[in-house]
Write an enzyme that holds these catalytic residues in place. Structure first.
Site, mmCIF file in Angstrom:
data_model
loop_
_atom_site.group_PDB
_atom_site.id
_atom_site.type_symbol
_atom_site.label_atom_id
_atom_site.label_comp_id
_atom_site.label_asym_id
_atom_site.label_seq_id
_atom_site.Cartn_x
_atom_site.Cartn_y
_atom_site.Cartn_z
ATOM 1 N N GLU A 1 39.805 54.970 82.726
ATOM 2 C CA GLU A 1 38.588 55.560 82.854
ATOM 3 C C GLU A 1 38.371 57.178 82.225
ATOM 4 O O GLU A 1 39.065 58.077 82.205
ATOM 5 C CB GLU A 1 39.444 56.620 84.954
ATOM 6 C CG GLU A 1 37.991 56.821 85.329
ATOM 7 C CD GLU A 1 38.771 57.424 86.889
ATOM 8 O OE1 GLU A 1 39.686 57.907 87.002
ATOM 9 O OE2 GLU A 1 37.627 58.415 87.772
ATOM 10 N N ILE A 2 36.687 57.184 82.028
ATOM 11 C CA ILE A 2 35.768 57.881 81.300
ATOM 12 C C ILE A 2 35.276 59.011 83.141
ATOM 13 O O ILE A 2 34.352 58.556 82.767
ATOM 14 C CB ILE A 2 35.721 57.358 80.727
ATOM 15 C CG1 ILE A 2 35.533 56.404 79.570
ATOM 16 C CG2 ILE A 2 34.690 58.649 79.474
ATOM 17 C CD1 ILE A 2 35.391 55.939 78.126
ATOM 18 N N SER B 1 35.276 65.053 83.572
ATOM 19 C CA SER B 1 36.100 66.016 82.368
ATOM 20 C C SER B 1 36.959 65.798 81.293
ATOM 21 O O SER B 1 36.884 66.252 80.445
ATOM 22 C CB SER B 1 36.509 66.511 83.617
ATOM 23 O OG SER B 1 35.685 67.502 83.950
ATOM 24 N N ARG B 2 37.298 63.983 82.473
ATOM 25 C CA ARG B 2 38.811 63.831 80.759
ATOM 26 C C ARG B 2 38.372 62.186 80.889
ATOM 27 O O ARG B 2 37.848 61.630 81.466
ATOM 28 C CB ARG B 2 40.216 64.734 81.601
ATOM 29 C CG ARG B 2 39.650 65.865 81.590
ATOM 30 C CD ARG B 2 41.214 66.501 82.217
ATOM 31 N NE ARG B 2 41.636 66.146 84.142
ATOM 32 C CZ ARG B 2 42.826 66.202 84.508
ATOM 33 N NH1 ARG B 2 43.828 66.537 83.984
ATOM 34 N NH2 ARG B 2 42.708 66.240 85.907
ATOM 35 N N TYR C 1 24.291 49.791 95.342
ATOM 36 C CA TYR C 1 22.539 49.988 94.824
ATOM 37 C C TYR C 1 22.678 49.970 93.158
ATOM 38 O O TYR C 1 24.242 50.750 93.036
ATOM 39 C CB TYR C 1 22.284 51.459 95.151
ATOM 40 C CG TYR C 1 22.597 52.663 95.007
ATOM 41 C CD1 TYR C 1 24.089 53.172 95.969
ATOM 42 C CD2 TYR C 1 22.576 53.366 93.425
ATOM 43 C CE1 TYR C 1 24.138 54.419 96.619
ATOM 44 C CE2 TYR C 1 23.318 54.661 94.261
ATOM 45 C CZ TYR C 1 24.068 55.344 95.033
ATOM 46 O OH TYR C 1 25.169 56.718 95.452
ATOM 47 N N GLY D 1 27.765 54.967 91.049
ATOM 48 C CA GLY D 1 28.898 54.986 89.567
ATOM 49 C C GLY D 1 30.342 54.473 89.698
ATOM 50 O O GLY D 1 30.786 53.492 90.820
ATOM 51 N N ILE D 2 30.638 53.726 88.784
ATOM 52 C CA ILE D 2 31.188 52.286 88.716
ATOM 53 C C ILE D 2 32.628 52.787 88.517
ATOM 54 O O ILE D 2 33.771 52.442 89.343
ATOM 55 C CB ILE D 2 31.729 51.575 87.180
ATOM 56 C CG1 ILE D 2 31.942 50.508 87.448
ATOM 57 C CG2 ILE D 2 32.199 52.582 86.455
ATOM 58 C CD1 ILE D 2 31.740 49.236 87.951
ATOM 59 N N ASP D 3 32.789 54.639 89.040
ATOM 60 C CA ASP D 3 34.320 54.676 88.947
ATOM 61 C C ASP D 3 34.145 55.112 91.167
ATOM 62 O O ASP D 3 35.441 54.987 91.101
ATOM 63 C CB ASP D 3 34.430 56.316 88.595
ATOM 64 C CG ASP D 3 32.796 57.012 89.045
ATOM 65 O OD1 ASP D 3 32.115 56.994 89.312
ATOM 66 O OD2 ASP D 3 33.633 58.734 89.142
#
Ligand SMILES: Nc1ncnc2c1ncn2[C@@H]1O[C@H](COP(=O)(O)OP(=O)(O)O)[C@@H](O)[C@H]1O
Ligand SMILES: CC(C)(COP(=O)(O)O)[C@@H](O)C(=O)NCCC(=O)O
Ligand SMILES: [K+]
Length: 267
Positions: A15-16, A19-20, A111, A115-117
């Site tokens: 997971e990008i 921050s990290r 939508y 965000g994919i996260d």
């Protein structure tokens, strides 16, 4: 090309975040190891692309990895969920990489710029604990993302996360210091008599009040709705929520690996 999983079925999830990097090593459906690193510079990613085995790779990306020789002798595929396009681009050189996109997540009603996260964490939480589900991600930003019993996105909200609030206050004013998130171990006095504590009070109490308000609005919509919290500030915010509103905190599922559960579900 879709990366093929090797016979040993070892794969890396990445997971990008803003921050990290958040990493997980899976053997099939089982999460073996999870850890965080800084964002990697391009030169390091090029080095990774030259690796021959998982051992070689882990020596670079897992900070306290000791070579065991027990680990597999091939280079595993990496499945990436990224919300930082400049970081995603650096991975094009890696031989077995799949960038996960929204159309792979079965949530309804998304939508296009979600965000994919957020999508994966919600999918993972809902699949493990059930829907309706609200995910709170206390990362660089603080996000709320929710879906109903039909696994359809209800929606959410985005605001600056804990460290980002401190950073912005320190950087965009003439006299305020940057408060370090890690020094906050207990609740500050509400009515503070010095600058650092006044900043802590303002940020912490309004964040907790905001989280409480979103949770109450969620339960107004879905009285049986579940709630999970992830992200680098999850423990700090959960502890303060527990101190102030224990009757709410008791319902929270605190779980850092939601995105990895989401990736496992769609893989
Ligand atoms: N070792 C660490 N490095 C960076 N941030 C950390 C660390 N430990 C805790 N944090 C907290 O984690 C937050 C970032 O959350 P994280 O989930 O890592 O973000 P993202 O997924 O957006 O990259 C920061 O606000 C910071 O307060
Ligand atoms: C909201 C986010 C910045 C959260 O990223 P994070 O704080 O976890 O690094 C990311 O999910 C994103 O860029 N989302 C796109 C906009 C949206 O979800 O509506
Ligand atoms: K995140």
């Amino acid at each position: 090309m879709k990366p093929q999983r090797h016979i040993e079925n070892i794969w890396l999830a990445l997971e990008i975040g803003n921050s990290r990097l958040h990493w997980a090593l899976f053997k099939g459906e089982t999460l073996d190891l999870a850890w965080d690193t800084e964002h990697l510079p391009e030169s390091v990613i090029q080095q990774l692309a030259q690796c021959q085995t998982l051992d070689d790779l882990l020596l670079i990306i897992f900070p306290i990895y000791h070579k065991t020789a027990a680990f597999s002798s091939f280079l595993p595929p990496i499945f990436i969920a990224s919300v930082v396009p400049s970081q995603t681009a650096l991975w094009q050189s890696y031989p077995h990489v799949e960038i996960i996109t929204l159309n792979q997540v079965p949530l309804l009603g998304m939508y296009p710029t979600l965000g994919i996260d957020r999508a994966l964490a919600l999918w993972g939480a809902g699949k493990v604990w059930g829907f309706p589900m609200l995910v709170i991600d206390a990362g660089t930003t603080l996000t709320f993302t929710s879906a109903d019993i039909n696994q359809c996105l209800v929606g959410g909200a985005i605001l600056p996360g804990l460290s980002l609030q401190f950073l912005t206050l320190g950087q965009k004013t003439g006299q305020l210091p940057i408060v370090e998130t890690k020094i906050i171990t207990s609740l500050p006095p509400r009515f503070a008599l010095n600058t650092p504590e006044a900043i802590q009070s303002g940020v912490i109490y309004t964040l907790i009040a905001g989280i409480k308000d979103f949770i109450e609005a969620w339960w107004d919509l879905f009285p049986q709705g579940k709630i999970a919290i992830k992200g680098g500030d999850r423990t700090l915010l959960f502890n303060h929520l527990q101190a102030l509103y224990p009757e709410i905190a008791v319902h929270l599922i605190v779980e850092q690996n939601l995105i990895f559960w989401g990736m496992r579900e769609i893989n």
